[in-house]
Scaffold this active site. Structure first.
Site, PDB file in Angstrom:
ATOM      1  CE  LYS A   1      38.351  40.300  34.228  1.00 21.75           C
ATOM      2  NZ  LYS A   1      39.118  41.340  33.514  1.00 21.75           N
TER       3      LYS A   1
HETATM    4  P1  NAD Z   1      48.753  35.928  34.971  1.00 25.14           P
HETATM    5  O1  NAD Z   1      48.022  34.801  35.579  1.00 25.14           O
HETATM    6  O2  NAD Z   1      49.393  35.756  33.636  1.00 25.14           O
HETATM    7  O3  NAD Z   1      49.899  36.448  35.977  1.00 25.14           O
HETATM    8  C1  NAD Z   1      49.629  36.808  37.299  1.00 25.14           C
HETATM    9  C2  NAD Z   1      50.950  37.002  38.017  1.00 25.14           C
HETATM   10  O4  NAD Z   1      50.700  37.535  39.309  1.00 25.14           O
HETATM   11  C3  NAD Z   1      51.718  35.704  38.218  1.00 25.14           C
HETATM   12  O5  NAD Z   1      53.099  35.963  38.034  1.00 25.14           O
HETATM   13  C4  NAD Z   1      51.431  35.363  39.669  1.00 25.14           C
HETATM   14  O6  NAD Z   1      52.438  34.564  40.258  1.00 25.14           O
HETATM   15  C5  NAD Z   1      51.411  36.754  40.263  1.00 25.14           C
HETATM   16  N1  NAD Z   1      50.788  36.845  41.553  1.00 25.14           N
HETATM   17  C6  NAD Z   1      49.619  36.292  41.982  1.00 25.14           C
HETATM   18  N2  NAD Z   1      49.400  36.635  43.256  1.00 25.14           N
HETATM   19  C7  NAD Z   1      50.444  37.419  43.645  1.00 25.14           C
HETATM   20  C8  NAD Z   1      50.782  38.083  44.837  1.00 25.14           C
HETATM   21  N3  NAD Z   1      49.995  38.012  45.908  1.00 25.14           N
HETATM   22  N4  NAD Z   1      51.932  38.811  44.874  1.00 25.14           N
HETATM   23  C9  NAD Z   1      52.730  38.891  43.781  1.00 25.14           C
HETATM   24  N5  NAD Z   1      52.453  38.296  42.625  1.00 25.14           N
HETATM   25  C10 NAD Z   1      51.325  37.552  42.557  1.00 25.14           C
HETATM   26  O7  NAD Z   1      47.713  37.155  34.946  1.00 25.14           O
HETATM   27  P2  NAD Z   1      47.794  38.475  34.052  1.00 25.14           P
HETATM   28  O8  NAD Z   1      46.996  38.232  32.831  1.00 25.14           O
HETATM   29  O9  NAD Z   1      49.195  38.939  33.950  1.00 25.14           O
HETATM   30  O10 NAD Z   1      46.951  39.486  34.944  1.00 25.14           O
HETATM   31  C11 NAD Z   1      47.540  40.255  35.998  1.00 25.14           C
HETATM   32  C12 NAD Z   1      46.640  41.417  36.345  1.00 25.14           C
HETATM   33  O11 NAD Z   1      46.435  42.229  35.180  1.00 25.14           O
HETATM   34  C13 NAD Z   1      45.231  41.041  36.826  1.00 25.14           C
HETATM   35  O12 NAD Z   1      44.795  42.004  37.755  1.00 25.14           O
HETATM   36  C14 NAD Z   1      44.397  41.155  35.571  1.00 25.14           C
HETATM   37  O13 NAD Z   1      43.028  41.377  35.856  1.00 25.14           O
HETATM   38  C15 NAD Z   1      45.056  42.378  34.930  1.00 25.14           C
HETATM   39  N6  NAD Z   1      44.841  42.520  33.480  1.00 25.14           N
HETATM   40  C16 NAD Z   1      45.186  41.508  32.618  1.00 25.14           C
HETATM   41  C17 NAD Z   1      45.017  41.704  31.248  1.00 25.14           C
HETATM   42  C18 NAD Z   1      45.457  40.688  30.238  1.00 25.14           C
HETATM   43  O14 NAD Z   1      45.422  40.999  29.043  1.00 25.14           O
HETATM   44  N7  NAD Z   1      45.886  39.500  30.615  1.00 25.14           N
HETATM   45  C19 NAD Z   1      44.447  42.892  30.769  1.00 25.14           C
HETATM   46  C20 NAD Z   1      44.107  43.896  31.686  1.00 25.14           C
HETATM   47  C21 NAD Z   1      44.316  43.704  33.031  1.00 25.14           C
END
Ligand code: NAD
Length: 423
Positions: A111
Site C-alpha cells: 500500500k
Molecule cells: P474514493 O476516494 O473513491 O471514495 C471515498 C468516499 O468516502 C467518498 O465519497 C468520500 O466523500 C467518502 N468519505 C470519506 N470520509 C468519509 C466519512 N468520514 N464519512 C462518510 N463518507 C466519507 O475511495 P474508494 O476507492 O471508493 O475507497 C473507499 C474504501 O474502499 C476505502 O477504505 C478503500 O481502501 C476501500 N477499497 C477500495 C478499492 C478500490 O478499488 N478503489 C478496493 C478495495 C477496497
C-alpha cells in the site's frame, strides 16, 4: 523489542496487529514465527515537493509499504488522505497480503499514499503530486516488483499519470506498472466497477445462504466514491432499495428509497453529495445504526466500534472499506453472530484486486478480454473464496473475519516455510 513495533504505530496498525494475533492464537502459530509474518519487508518514505498554484512550494509526505515477497511481486492501492501515516499504510499492506492470499493471487500485499487532501488540490496540483510521487518511487516499484492501484482519494486519472511518468523514465510504454488505469490507457474492462460489483455479488451469496429475497430488501451505503457508488448501483440492480447514503459532505436517508441515478448525476456534476436534497438529509453519526437489511461501510476505517456495534440493525454487514470494524466491535459482533452476518473486508472488497490481477495479466500478454469474461472470472474467484471462508468458519467455529484471515495467513506461512530463510 518486537520487530517493527517502533515505526508501525497508531490505531489502524494496532487493529491489524490485534487481528493477526487473534488468528495466530487460533492457528497455534508459535510466537517466534509471528514477527516474520506480520511486519513489512520494506517501508519507503519520500518527500514530494510540488509547485502550488499560488506560486509557493509545498512538500508532501509519501509512503509505500511492501509487506511480504513470498508469493510474488507486491500489489496494492495508493491513498491520498490528509491524516495518512506510515502505520495506516502498513496496516493496509498487511490486509492486502491476507486478501490476495485468500483469493489465490500470486502477490504479496502493498500500500502507499501521500498525506494530502485531494479535495483541496487543483487538478494541476494533483497531477504534480502524482507525477512526483511516482518519480520518487521508481527505484522501488516495477511490473515484477510492486504494482500500484487506486484507493481512497485516487482514481483512474491518477493511475494514468503514474503509468505515463514511469513510462517516460523507461523510454517506452509500461502499462503493467499500475492497474486501475482507464481502458484508453491499457486498463481492463470492468476494473472501475470491480470492487462494488464484487461486493454486490457477495451480498447476493450471503442473502442466498440466509434465504433472504433481494427484492424489497433495503441497503445503506456509507461513502459514495468509487466503491460506495458502484455498490449502490449494483445492489439496486439486484432489486434492493437504497435507503441511505453518505459521503464526507452530506448524508441522506429515506425509508421509501433514494433515487440512485439522480445521486450519481449530482456527484458527476458537483464532485460530492452536498447540495443534493435538503429533504432527505440526516445525521451521519446515526446512519450506520438505522434499520436496513444490508449495511455497506465503503469509506474509511474504524467506523464500527465497540460503542455502535451493539446498535447495528442490519442483517448483513458487507465491509466495502478496508478496516471499517474495530476489534472491540468484533467482540460485540461475535456475540451477535446469529443476528449480523459479517462479510469481512478482505473477502468483501476483494473484487478490486482480483480484476487488478486480470488487468496486469492482460497487460503483460497484450491480450485483452471483454467485460463478460472479466465478470465471469471475477465471480468464479470470489465464489471460491466465499465458499472457503464459510467452510472454514463452520469447521472451526470461527467468526468470518478470523476464518478469512486464517486462510490468507496460512497460504503466506506455507510459502515462506517452503522457501526457507535466506541465507
Ligand atoms: P474514493 O476516494 O473513491 O471514495 C471515498 C468516499 O468516502 C467518498 O465519497 C468520500 O466523500 C467518502 N468519505 C470519506 N470520509 C468519509 C466519512 N468520514 N464519512 C462518510 N463518507 C466519507 O475511495 P474508494 O476507492 O471508493 O475507497 C473507499 C474504501 O474502499 C476505502 O477504505 C478503500 O481502501 C476501500 N477499497 C477500495 C478499492 C478500490 O478499488 N478503489 C478496493 C478495495 C477496497
Amino acid at each position: 523489542m518486537t520487530a517493527g513495533s517502533g515505526i508501525y504505530t497508531g490505531p489502524v496498525f494496532d487493529m491489524a496487529r490485534e487481528q493477526f494475533h487473534t488468528v495466530a492464537d487460533t492457528m497455534g502459530i508459535p510466537p517466534g514465527e509471528r514477527d516474520r509474518l506480520l511486519y513489512p519487508k520494506r517501508a519507503i518514505a519520500v518527500s514530494v515537493p510540488v509547485h502550488m498554484d499560488d506560486g509557493s512550494e509545498a512538500v508532501f509526505q509519501g509512503y509505500r509499504v511492501q509487506h511480504h515477497l513470498s508469493l510474488g511481486p507486491t500489489k496494492g492501492g495508493t491513498r491520498y488522505s490528509p491524516k495518512l501515516d506510515l502505520g495506516e499504510v502498513a496496516a493496509l499492506a498487511v490486509w492486502m497480503s491476507w486478501k490476495c492470499a485468500l483469493c489465490g493471487l500470486p502477490y504479496g500485499g502493498a500500500k502507499g499514499g501521500v498525506t494530502c487532501d485531494p479535495y483541496r488540490l487543483s487538478r494541476r496540483e494533483l497531477e504534480a503530486v502524482s507525477r512526483r510521487y511516482m518519480q520518487e518511487m521508481i527505484p522501488f516499484v516495477g511490473p515484477h516488483t510492486d504494482v500500484m492501484a487506486p484507493d481512497l482519494g485516487t482514481n483512474e486519472q491518477v493511475m494514468a499519470w503514474f503509468m505515463d511518468t514511469y513510462s517516460m523514465y523507461q523510454g517506452k510504454t509500461v502499462t503493467e506498472i499500475v492497474t486501475g488505469k482507464p481502458v484508453a490507457a491499457g486498463g481492463t474492462e470492468g476494473r472501475r466497477e470491480a470492487t462494488g460489483r464484487g461486493i454486490a455479488h457477495l451480498v447476493g451469496r450471503a442473502m442466498e445462504r440466509l434465504r433472504m429475497p433481494p427484492a424489497g430488501a433495503t441497503a445503506i451505503v456509507q461513502g459514495f466514491g468509487n466503491v460506495g457508488s458502484v455498490t449502490a448501483v449494483a445492489l439496486a440492480g439486484r432489486g434492493l432499495r437504497i435507503v441511505g447514503v453518505s459521503d464526507h459532505t452530506a448524508c441522506y436517508h429515506d425509508p421509501k428509497g433514494l433515487d440512485v441515478p439522480a445521486l450519481l448525476r449530482h456527484v458527476a456534476a458537483h464532485g460530492v453529495l452536498a447540495g443534493w436534497s435538503g429533504q432527505a438529509a440526516c445525521d451521519p453519526a446515526a446512519l450506520l445504526t438505522l434499520p436496513c437489511d444490508v449495511l455497506v461501510p465503503a469509506a474509511v476505517e474504524r467506523v464500527i466500534t465497540g460503542s455502535n456495534a451493539g446498535a447495528l440493525q442490519c442483517r448483513i454487514l458487507a465491509e466495502g472499506a478496508n478496516g471499517p470494524t474495530t476489534p472491540d466491535a468484533d467482540r460485540v459482533l461475535r456475540a451477535r453472530r446469529d443476528e449480523v452476518f459479517v462479510i469481512p473486508d478482505i473477502l468483501c472488497n476483494a473484487g478490486g484486486v482480483v480484476v487488478s490481477y486480470f488487468e496486469w495479466v492482460q497487460d503483460l500478454q497484450q491480450f485483452f478480454w471483454d467485460e463478460a469474461e472479466v465478470l465471469s472470472r471475477l465471480h468464479q474467484v470470489l465464489d471460491r473464496a466465499f465458499n472457503r471462508v464459510m467452510a472454514r468458519a463452520d469447521q472451526d467455529h470461527l467468526p468470518h473475519r478470523d476464518a478469512a484471515t486464517a486462510i490468507g495467513v496460512q497460504r503466506v506461512r506455507d510459502a515462506s516455510k517452503v522457501r526457507g530463510l535466506f541465507p
